[in-house]
Design a protein around this motif. Sequence first.
Motif, PDB file in Angstrom:
ATOM      1  N   MET A 169      -5.755  -1.917 -17.477  1.00 24.86           N
ATOM      2  CA  MET A 169      -7.035  -2.532 -16.840  1.00 24.86           C
ATOM      3  C   MET A 169      -6.360  -3.483 -15.635  1.00 24.86           C
ATOM      4  N   ILE A 170      -7.081  -2.997 -14.238  1.00 32.41           N
ATOM      5  CA  ILE A 170      -6.427  -3.893 -13.261  1.00 32.41           C
ATOM      6  C   ILE A 170      -7.606  -4.203 -12.311  1.00 32.41           C
ATOM      7  N   SER A 171      -7.589  -5.164 -11.575  1.00 34.58           N
ATOM      8  CA  SER A 171      -8.624  -5.645 -10.448  1.00 34.58           C
ATOM      9  C   SER A 171      -8.736  -4.208  -9.413  1.00 34.58           C
ATOM     10  N   PRO A 172     -10.150  -4.147  -9.119  1.00 28.43           N
ATOM     11  CA  PRO A 172     -10.450  -3.405  -7.943  1.00 28.43           C
ATOM     12  C   PRO A 172      -9.525  -3.462  -6.715  1.00 28.43           C
ATOM     13  N   GLN A 173      -8.898  -4.690  -6.513  1.00 27.29           N
ATOM     14  CA  GLN A 173      -8.012  -4.956  -5.477  1.00 27.29           C
ATOM     15  C   GLN A 173      -6.668  -4.298  -5.465  1.00 27.29           C
ATOM     16  N   HIS A 174      -6.134  -4.463  -6.782  1.00 28.07           N
ATOM     17  CA  HIS A 174      -4.989  -4.025  -7.175  1.00 28.07           C
ATOM     18  C   HIS A 174      -5.169  -2.305  -7.197  1.00 28.07           C
ATOM     19  N   TYR A 175      -6.232  -1.925  -7.722  1.00 30.79           N
ATOM     20  CA  TYR A 175      -6.351  -0.652  -7.706  1.00 30.79           C
ATOM     21  C   TYR A 175      -6.321   0.227  -6.442  1.00 30.79           C
ATOM     22  N   GLU A 176      -7.142  -0.529  -5.286  1.00 28.87           N
ATOM     23  CA  GLU A 176      -6.982   0.019  -4.118  1.00 28.87           C
ATOM     24  C   GLU A 176      -5.940   0.133  -3.424  1.00 28.87           C
ATOM     25  N   ARG A 177      -5.075  -1.330  -3.580  1.00 31.37           N
ATOM     26  CA  ARG A 177      -3.710  -1.073  -2.961  1.00 31.37           C
ATOM     27  C   ARG A 177      -2.727  -0.016  -3.637  1.00 31.37           C
ATOM     28  N   MET A 178      -3.048   0.201  -4.656  1.00 31.29           N
ATOM     29  CA  MET A 178      -1.927   1.158  -5.442  1.00 31.29           C
ATOM     30  C   MET A 178      -2.285   2.707  -4.861  1.00 31.29           C
ATOM     31  N   VAL A 179      -3.598   2.722  -4.734  1.00 29.53           N
ATOM     32  CA  VAL A 179      -4.270   4.155  -3.930  1.00 29.53           C
ATOM     33  C   VAL A 179      -3.860   4.299  -2.726  1.00 29.53           C
ATOM     34  N   GLU A 180      -3.617   3.386  -2.103  1.00 28.85           N
ATOM     35  CA  GLU A 180      -3.481   3.366  -0.529  1.00 28.85           C
ATOM     36  C   GLU A 180      -1.876   3.596  -0.518  1.00 28.85           C
ATOM     37  N   ALA A 181      -1.024   3.043  -1.376  1.00 26.18           N
ATOM     38  CA  ALA A 181       0.429   2.974  -1.514  1.00 26.18           C
ATOM     39  C   ALA A 181       0.734   4.613  -1.702  1.00 26.18           C
ATOM     40  N   LEU A 182       0.017   4.997  -2.699  1.00 28.03           N
ATOM     41  CA  LEU A 182       0.271   6.421  -3.031  1.00 28.03           C
ATOM     42  C   LEU A 182      -0.090   7.448  -1.995  1.00 28.03           C
ATOM     43  N   GLU A 183      -1.185   7.217  -1.376  1.00 29.29           N
ATOM     44  CA  GLU A 183      -1.546   8.260  -0.269  1.00 29.29           C
ATOM     45  C   GLU A 183      -0.499   8.101   0.851  1.00 29.29           C
ATOM     46  N   ASP A 184       0.121   6.754   1.032  1.00 28.19           N
ATOM     47  CA  ASP A 184       0.993   6.483   2.341  1.00 28.19           C
ATOM     48  C   ASP A 184       2.176   7.409   1.856  1.00 28.19           C
ATOM     49  N   SER A 185       2.596   7.292   0.597  1.00 27.94           N
ATOM     50  CA  SER A 185       3.843   7.906   0.059  1.00 27.94           C
ATOM     51  C   SER A 185       3.839   9.471   0.212  1.00 27.94           C
ATOM     52  N   GLU A 186       2.448   9.981  -0.058  1.00 28.85           N
ATOM     53  CA  GLU A 186       2.392  11.283  -0.031  1.00 28.85           C
ATOM     54  C   GLU A 186       2.279  11.781   1.478  1.00 28.85           C
ATOM     55  N   ASP A 187       1.853  10.848   2.365  1.00 29.17           N
ATOM     56  CA  ASP A 187       1.702  11.282   3.819  1.00 29.17           C
ATOM     57  C   ASP A 187       3.234  11.460   4.282  1.00 29.17           C
ATOM     58  N   ILE A 188       4.009  10.366   3.764  1.00 24.83           N
ATOM     59  CA  ILE A 188       5.504  10.205   4.180  1.00 24.83           C
ATOM     60  C   ILE A 188       6.109  11.645   3.871  1.00 24.83           C
ATOM     61  N   GLU A 189       5.816  11.847   2.422  1.00 21.71           N
ATOM     62  CA  GLU A 189       6.361  13.192   1.961  1.00 21.71           C
ATOM     63  C   GLU A 189       6.111  14.293   2.816  1.00 21.71           C
ATOM     64  N   ALA A 190       4.943  14.467   3.110  1.00 21.36           N
ATOM     65  CA  ALA A 190       4.422  15.656   3.689  1.00 21.36           C
ATOM     66  C   ALA A 190       5.074  15.794   5.160  1.00 21.36           C
ATOM     67  N   PHE A 191       5.348  14.642   5.894  1.00 27.89           N
ATOM     68  CA  PHE A 191       5.762  14.407   7.004  1.00 27.89           C
ATOM     69  C   PHE A 191       7.324  14.913   7.041  1.00 27.89           C
ATOM     70  N   ASP A 192       7.912  14.547   5.992  1.00 27.61           N
ATOM     71  CA  ASP A 192       9.272  14.884   5.962  1.00 27.61           C
ATOM     72  C   ASP A 192       9.513  16.300   5.712  1.00 27.61           C
ATOM     73  N   ALA A 193       8.717  16.827   5.038  1.00 25.13           N
ATOM     74  CA  ALA A 193       8.679  18.338   4.839  1.00 25.13           C
ATOM     75  C   ALA A 193       8.511  19.211   5.717  1.00 25.13           C
ATOM     76  N   ALA A 194       7.385  18.584   6.736  1.00 31.00           N
ATOM     77  CA  ALA A 194       7.080  19.114   7.947  1.00 31.00           C
ATOM     78  C   ALA A 194       8.299  19.163   8.815  1.00 31.00           C
ATOM     79  N   MET A 195       8.962  17.834   8.906  1.00 34.64           N
ATOM     80  CA  MET A 195       9.966  17.649  10.012  1.00 34.64           C
ATOM     81  C   MET A 195      11.218  18.640   9.376  1.00 34.64           C
ATOM     82  N   ALA A 196      11.284  18.945   8.175  1.00 37.20           N
ATOM     83  CA  ALA A 196      12.528  19.745   7.673  1.00 37.20           C
ATOM     84  C   ALA A 196      12.299  21.071   7.872  1.00 37.20           C
TER      85      ALA A 196
END
Length: 82
Positions: free
Chosen positions: A37-64
């Motif tokens: 159980m976590i606060s909504p604020q912690h949850y939102e930060r975690m989701v945003e961090a995951l989405e950012d990480s996925e975007d970076i991974e997709a960018f790196d794959a595209a650049m490769a």
Amino acid sequence: MTTVSVTNARAHLPELIEDAQNGAVFLERRGKLEAVMISPQHYERMVEALEDSEDIEAFDAAMAEEGENIPWDQVKADLGWT
């Protein structure tokens, strides 16, 4: 970090919700971790961090990818943005 049994969680839910505002509350059933159980604020930060990480991974794959690079001005023209 707080760890509590599901049985205790039922009896102390308001307090655990308050605890979750400051950190994760781990819920166990028969000694096995079942939920967190976590606060909504912690949850939102975690989701945003995951989405950012996925975007970076997709960018790196595209650049490769191998192949010809297309100039940005040509891409804009092809899309009708100019």
